[in-house]
Design an enzyme around this catalytic site. Sequence first.
Site, short mmCIF file in Angstrom:
data_model
loop_
_atom_site.label_atom_id
_atom_site.label_comp_id
_atom_site.label_asym_id
_atom_site.label_seq_id
_atom_site.Cartn_x
_atom_site.Cartn_y
_atom_site.Cartn_z
N PRO A 1 0.84 -1.21 0.00
CA PRO A 1 0.00 0.00 0.00
C PRO A 1 0.87 1.25 0.00
O PRO A 1 1.80 1.37 0.81
CB PRO A 1 -0.79 -0.10 1.31
CG PRO A 1 -0.69 -1.54 1.72
CD PRO A 1 0.62 -2.03 1.17
N GLU A 2 0.61 2.14 -0.91
CA GLU A 2 1.35 3.39 -1.00
C GLU A 2 0.47 4.54 -0.53
O GLU A 2 -0.69 4.34 -0.20
CB GLU A 2 1.80 3.61 -2.46
CG GLU A 2 2.78 2.56 -2.97
CD GLU A 2 4.17 2.71 -2.36
OE1 GLU A 2 4.44 3.73 -1.71
OE2 GLU A 2 4.99 1.79 -2.54
#
Length: 277
Positions: free
Chosen positions: A2-3
Amino acid sequence: MPELPEVEVSRLGLLPHLPGQPIVRAIFRIPKLRHALPPELAAELAGKRVRAILRRGKYLLFDCTGDGAADGGWLIIHLGMSGSLRLVPAGTPEQKHDHVDLVFPGTVLRFRDPRRFGAVLWHAGADVERHPSLAVLGIEPLSPGFDGEWLYAATRGRAAPIKPMLMDSHLLVGVGNIYAAEALFRAGIAPTRAAGRIGRERCHALAAAIRATLEDSIAAGGTSVRDYVHSDGGAGSFQVACAVYGRAGEPCRVCGTPIRALRQAGRTTFHCPRCQR
Ligand SMILES: [Zn+2]
């Protein structure tokens, strides 16, 4: 992994549901994720009311400070390598890797994390920015303080190549490998260019490109969120269409030159040798 955009989309998905709600109880099904999940932490969370949900870098910050309540603080959640948050109706049976539940009236915030690198932390007191995990973080790329002038000043005298610098969270948070590569392409700057040798005008173009790349990704993710919030951990899951990332050997969409891949600071970098200088 997840960014920043996935984390922001999770935050936006939770906002209509959780602020104002009390945490009825916290359920930990395993003793630790990245850090220990002791029963004392679950006890600490019970009864706290979520006032607001903020984000700093890839950390979600649940403001539980209360109205001057001495026992207030902040719940800090990091999705780690593979974490995702989901709102499910109360009583929904847990599935594999559903390690943490925060039970609210009628709904459950469920944290799934197959690789267990996520974090659920409590910071007592109002000054969450002083938490050791947050105090070391650089500027927010979507904050008003981040612009071309900031980038120009930050890069003066730096001989290091620009791309690893953009990915240094002590300087600038949330610009992962994909976003750095795409933003540099948009700005026409080679990833190997010495940071200190990028002129003022090009710094402005790069700052705008970083912001636009992240905002596009948030907008793309936002369209997929309805009654739940998620980030499935797939690389570039919210990328609309990458111009360079993952396209080695394919023609540049602007000039037709084959996109090149190179190794830089241990990461694969993609760029167009003709459009980026
Ligand atoms: Zn090109």
